[in-house]
Motif scaffolding. Structure first.
Motif, PDB file in Angstrom:
ATOM      1  N   ASN A  37       0.770  -1.225   0.018  1.00 52.97           N
ATOM      2  CA  ASN A  37       0.066   0.095   0.034  1.00 52.97           C
ATOM      3  C   ASN A  37       0.898   1.231  -0.127  1.00 52.97           C
ATOM      4  OD1 ASN A  37      -0.724   2.202   2.522  1.00 52.97           O
ATOM      5  ND2 ASN A  37      -2.277   1.919   0.871  1.00 52.97           N
ATOM      6  N   ASP A  38       0.791   2.129  -0.944  1.00 53.42           N
ATOM      7  CA  ASP A  38       1.064   3.695  -0.676  1.00 53.42           C
ATOM      8  C   ASP A  38       0.253   4.496  -1.492  1.00 53.42           C
ATOM      9  OD1 ASP A  38       4.316   4.217   0.126  1.00 53.42           O
ATOM     10  OD2 ASP A  38       3.158   5.884  -0.718  1.00 53.42           O
ATOM     11  N   LEU A  39      -0.149   5.628  -0.837  1.00 52.62           N
ATOM     12  CA  LEU A  39      -0.736   6.662  -1.629  1.00 52.62           C
ATOM     13  C   LEU A  39      -0.013   7.319  -2.556  1.00 52.62           C
ATOM     14  CD1 LEU A  39      -3.646   8.280  -1.365  1.00 52.62           C
ATOM     15  CD2 LEU A  39      -2.572   9.230   0.503  1.00 52.62           C
ATOM     16  N   ASN A 164       2.995  16.915  17.044  1.00 52.13           N
ATOM     17  CA  ASN A 164       1.662  16.274  16.471  1.00 52.13           C
ATOM     18  C   ASN A 164       2.477  14.773  16.063  1.00 52.13           C
ATOM     19  OD1 ASN A 164       3.657  17.132  14.536  1.00 52.13           O
ATOM     20  ND2 ASN A 164       2.052  18.021  13.251  1.00 52.13           N
ATOM     21  N   TYR A 165       3.462  14.902  15.459  1.00 52.41           N
ATOM     22  CA  TYR A 165       4.117  13.497  15.390  1.00 52.41           C
ATOM     23  C   TYR A 165       4.327  12.685  16.453  1.00 52.41           C
ATOM     24  CZ  TYR A 165       7.847  10.554  13.314  1.00 52.41           C
ATOM     25  OH  TYR A 165       8.611   9.412  12.493  1.00 52.41           O
ATOM     26  N   GLY A 166       5.003  13.369  17.524  1.00 52.19           N
ATOM     27  CA  GLY A 166       5.370  12.694  18.761  1.00 52.19           C
ATOM     28  C   GLY A 166       4.160  12.076  19.428  1.00 52.19           C
ATOM     29  N   ALA A 198      17.759   6.439   6.765  1.00 56.22           N
ATOM     30  CA  ALA A 198      17.916   7.405   6.004  1.00 56.22           C
ATOM     31  C   ALA A 198      16.961   7.144   4.879  1.00 56.22           C
ATOM     32  CB  ALA A 198      19.265   7.671   5.183  1.00 56.22           C
ATOM     33  N   THR A 199      15.858   7.837   4.960  1.00 53.10           N
ATOM     34  CA  THR A 199      14.905   8.105   4.092  1.00 53.10           C
ATOM     35  C   THR A 199      14.713   9.492   3.545  1.00 53.10           C
ATOM     36  OG1 THR A 199      13.058   8.438   5.942  1.00 53.10           O
ATOM     37  CG2 THR A 199      13.791   6.002   5.330  1.00 53.10           C
ATOM     38  N   ARG A 200      13.533   9.643   2.672  1.00 53.93           N
ATOM     39  CA  ARG A 200      13.252  11.265   2.414  1.00 53.93           C
ATOM     40  C   ARG A 200      12.853  12.005   3.809  1.00 53.93           C
ATOM     41  NH1 ARG A 200       7.319  11.913  -0.640  1.00 53.93           N
ATOM     42  NH2 ARG A 200       6.189  10.699   1.249  1.00 53.93           N
TER      43      ARG A 200
HETATM   44  N1  NAD Z   1      13.335   6.992   8.903  1.00 61.13           N
HETATM   45  C1  NAD Z   1      13.347   6.950  10.116  1.00 61.13           C
HETATM   46  O1  NAD Z   1      14.534   6.974  10.692  1.00 61.13           O
HETATM   47  C2  NAD Z   1      12.117   6.832  10.992  1.00 61.13           C
HETATM   48  C3  NAD Z   1      12.311   7.173  12.281  1.00 61.13           C
HETATM   49  C4  NAD Z   1      11.146   6.839  13.133  1.00 61.13           C
HETATM   50  C5  NAD Z   1      10.183   6.476  12.618  1.00 61.13           C
HETATM   51  N2  NAD Z   1       9.889   6.458  11.072  1.00 61.13           N
HETATM   52  C6  NAD Z   1       8.586   6.076  10.644  1.00 61.13           C
HETATM   53  O2  NAD Z   1       8.727   4.996   9.676  1.00 61.13           O
HETATM   54  C7  NAD Z   1       7.653   5.060   8.744  1.00 61.13           C
HETATM   55  C8  NAD Z   1       8.168   5.101   7.536  1.00 61.13           C
HETATM   56  O3  NAD Z   1       8.800   6.510   7.117  1.00 61.13           O
HETATM   57  P1  NAD Z   1       9.902   6.582   6.230  1.00 61.13           P
HETATM   58  O4  NAD Z   1      11.293   7.338   6.828  1.00 61.13           O
HETATM   59  O5  NAD Z   1      10.114   5.296   5.563  1.00 61.13           O
HETATM   60  O6  NAD Z   1       9.205   7.794   5.454  1.00 61.13           O
HETATM   61  P2  NAD Z   1       8.904   8.036   3.738  1.00 61.13           P
HETATM   62  O7  NAD Z   1       8.296   9.251   3.581  1.00 61.13           O
HETATM   63  O8  NAD Z   1      10.048   7.554   2.960  1.00 61.13           O
HETATM   64  O9  NAD Z   1       7.799   6.677   3.361  1.00 61.13           O
HETATM   65  C9  NAD Z   1       6.564   6.947   4.126  1.00 61.13           C
HETATM   66  C10 NAD Z   1       5.536   6.404   3.265  1.00 61.13           C
HETATM   67  O10 NAD Z   1       4.227   6.571   3.533  1.00 61.13           O
HETATM   68  C11 NAD Z   1       3.413   6.981   2.519  1.00 61.13           C
HETATM   69  N3  NAD Z   1       2.099   7.533   2.881  1.00 61.13           N
HETATM   70  C12 NAD Z   1       1.823   8.691   3.526  1.00 61.13           C
HETATM   71  N4  NAD Z   1       0.813   8.954   3.928  1.00 61.13           N
HETATM   72  C13 NAD Z   1       0.062   7.878   3.570  1.00 61.13           C
HETATM   73  C14 NAD Z   1      -1.442   7.549   3.700  1.00 61.13           C
HETATM   74  N5  NAD Z   1      -2.276   8.471   4.317  1.00 61.13           N
HETATM   75  N6  NAD Z   1      -1.711   6.460   3.151  1.00 61.13           N
HETATM   76  C15 NAD Z   1      -0.963   5.680   2.535  1.00 61.13           C
HETATM   77  N7  NAD Z   1       0.424   5.598   2.478  1.00 61.13           N
HETATM   78  C16 NAD Z   1       0.728   7.097   3.013  1.00 61.13           C
HETATM   79  C17 NAD Z   1       4.246   7.822   1.518  1.00 61.13           C
HETATM   80  O11 NAD Z   1       3.666   8.140   0.294  1.00 61.13           O
HETATM   81  C18 NAD Z   1       5.645   7.331   1.703  1.00 61.13           C
HETATM   82  O12 NAD Z   1       5.751   6.563   0.629  1.00 61.13           O
HETATM   83  C19 NAD Z   1       6.710   6.426   9.277  1.00 61.13           C
HETATM   84  O13 NAD Z   1       5.911   5.931  10.074  1.00 61.13           O
HETATM   85  C20 NAD Z   1       7.845   7.189   9.925  1.00 61.13           C
HETATM   86  O14 NAD Z   1       7.086   8.141  11.130  1.00 61.13           O
HETATM   87  C21 NAD Z   1      10.903   6.638  10.525  1.00 61.13           C
END
Ligand code: NAD
Length: 300
Positions: A37-39, A164-166, A198-200
């Motif tokens: 799933n991904d929006l 909000n996120y926390g 490391a992600t966007r």
């Molecule tokens: N990267 C990190 O170090 C880190 C740390 C802590 C928590 N997180 C959590 O890990 C998860 C993944 O994050 P990431 O770093 O890969 O970010 P990312 O932005 O690369 O990926 C998140 C994905 O979620 C999708 N998305 C967003 N809203 C959506 C919706 N309403 N319905 C369906 N898809 C949706 C986006 O299109 C995106 O592809 C998130 O929940 C983030 O909060 C990441």
């Protein structure tokens, strides 16, 4: 025994990019069939792009796995229902749910508009609820389920500008704590992932050199999730830290209370160090367990 997900069907949200993509690929490489799933929206949750989920489906299929794309929005109960239904209609069951979709709308509290508060809670926290609510009947019926909710140190420890996120991420720990109890007699294990990658999302907050990005690849997070989603995992209610090649656990603890009869504020001040000491702190399983311990202590 090697971890295998053969015959298992998984749903991973936000699986088109970053951590979710790595999780989907790793689950599939262990034999799971995966609804990707991904929006496909922007980091702050605007727009959509169907190619984001479809690209990961192709990657899984090219590697010999089975996957199907879903471009629903986790904030919509109807879309979450459709994701669950798609898994069951396509492969006859749903065993694994990874609630991972996420966005960021960082602002200091005094500048945070209601809309940015609500939208971030909707994606992370309501998104988690929507998935569990619709997956739960299948889990109960088949007496099997594995759930991973993606939390964050922002909720566990705090990070400036992310109220909000926390709050949403800490809320997912509360959701896990209750879902683990409701799933107990149905062999449903519910755990949280606390990733670092490391992600966007992270590179938008902190610049990283290419070698740092490689050292923090989201691929290094995924093995913990694959284990948590397997039959081998019989623990529930844990927060697992995973990132950069190291793994650990975070937990909420409570200490033994200090009994003070007819206490006044002055008594609390006098005993403050004792009251706040974590020397004898423990991780508790549920409210019922702490209540029983408290009753036993006060009866002594
Ligand atoms: N990267 C990190 O170090 C880190 C740390 C802590 C928590 N997180 C959590 O890990 C998860 C993944 O994050 P990431 O770093 O890969 O970010 P990312 O932005 O690369 O990926 C998140 C994905 O979620 C999708 N998305 C967003 N809203 C959506 C919706 N309403 N319905 C369906 N898809 C949706 C986006 O299109 C995106 O592809 C998130 O929940 C983030 O909060 C990441």
């Amino acid at each position: 025994m090697p971890v295998s997900l053969l015959e298992r069907v998984a749903l991973v949200t936000g699986a088109g990019r970053g951590v979710g993509r790595s999780i989907a690929l790793d689950l599939a490489s262990h034999g799971a069939k995966v609804i990707v799933n991904d929006l496909g929206g922007t980091l702050d949750g605007e727009g959509n792009d169907i190619s984001v989920a479809e690209t990961v489906v192709r990657e899984i299929e090219d590697a010999g796995g089975a996957a199907a794309a879903n471009t629903g929005d986790v904030t919509s109960s109807e879309d979450a229902y459709t994701m669950v239904k798609q898994a069951i209609d396509t492969w006859g069951r749903l065993d694994i749910v990874v609630s991972n979709a996420g966005i960021l709308r960082d602002r200091a509290l005094h500048n945070l508009p209601e809309d940015d508060w609500a939208k971030v809670l909707a994606v992370h926290l309501t998104g988690g609820y929507n998935l569990l609510h619709h997956a739960w009947p299948a889990f109960r019926q088949q007496h099997y389920g594995r759930v991973v909710l993606t939390t964050s140190n922002s909720g566990f420890l705090g990070n400036f500008g992310q109220s909000n996120y926390g709050a949403a991420k800490a809320g997912l720990i509360g959701l896990m704590n209750v879902a683990k109890l409701e799933g107990e007699k149905y062999n449903v294990m519910v755990n949280c992932l606390n990733p670092g990658a490391a992600t966007r999302m992270t590179t938008s907050v902190r610049e990283m050199a290419p070698e740092q990005q490689a050292a923090m690849s989201p691929d290094l997070v995924a093995p913990a999730v694959t284990y948590l989603c397997s039959d081998s995992c019989t623990t529930s209610g844990m927060v697992i830290n995973s990132g950069g090649g190291s793994f650990g656990r975070a937990a909420i603890v409570q200490n033994e209370r200090v009994a003070i009869a007819d206490a006044t504020a002055d008594d609390v001040e006098t005993h403050w160090n004792e009251i706040t000491s974590l020397e004898n702190a423990e991780v508790w399983w549920s409210v019922r367990e702490t209540r029983a311990a408290h009753e036993a202590a006060t009866e002594e």
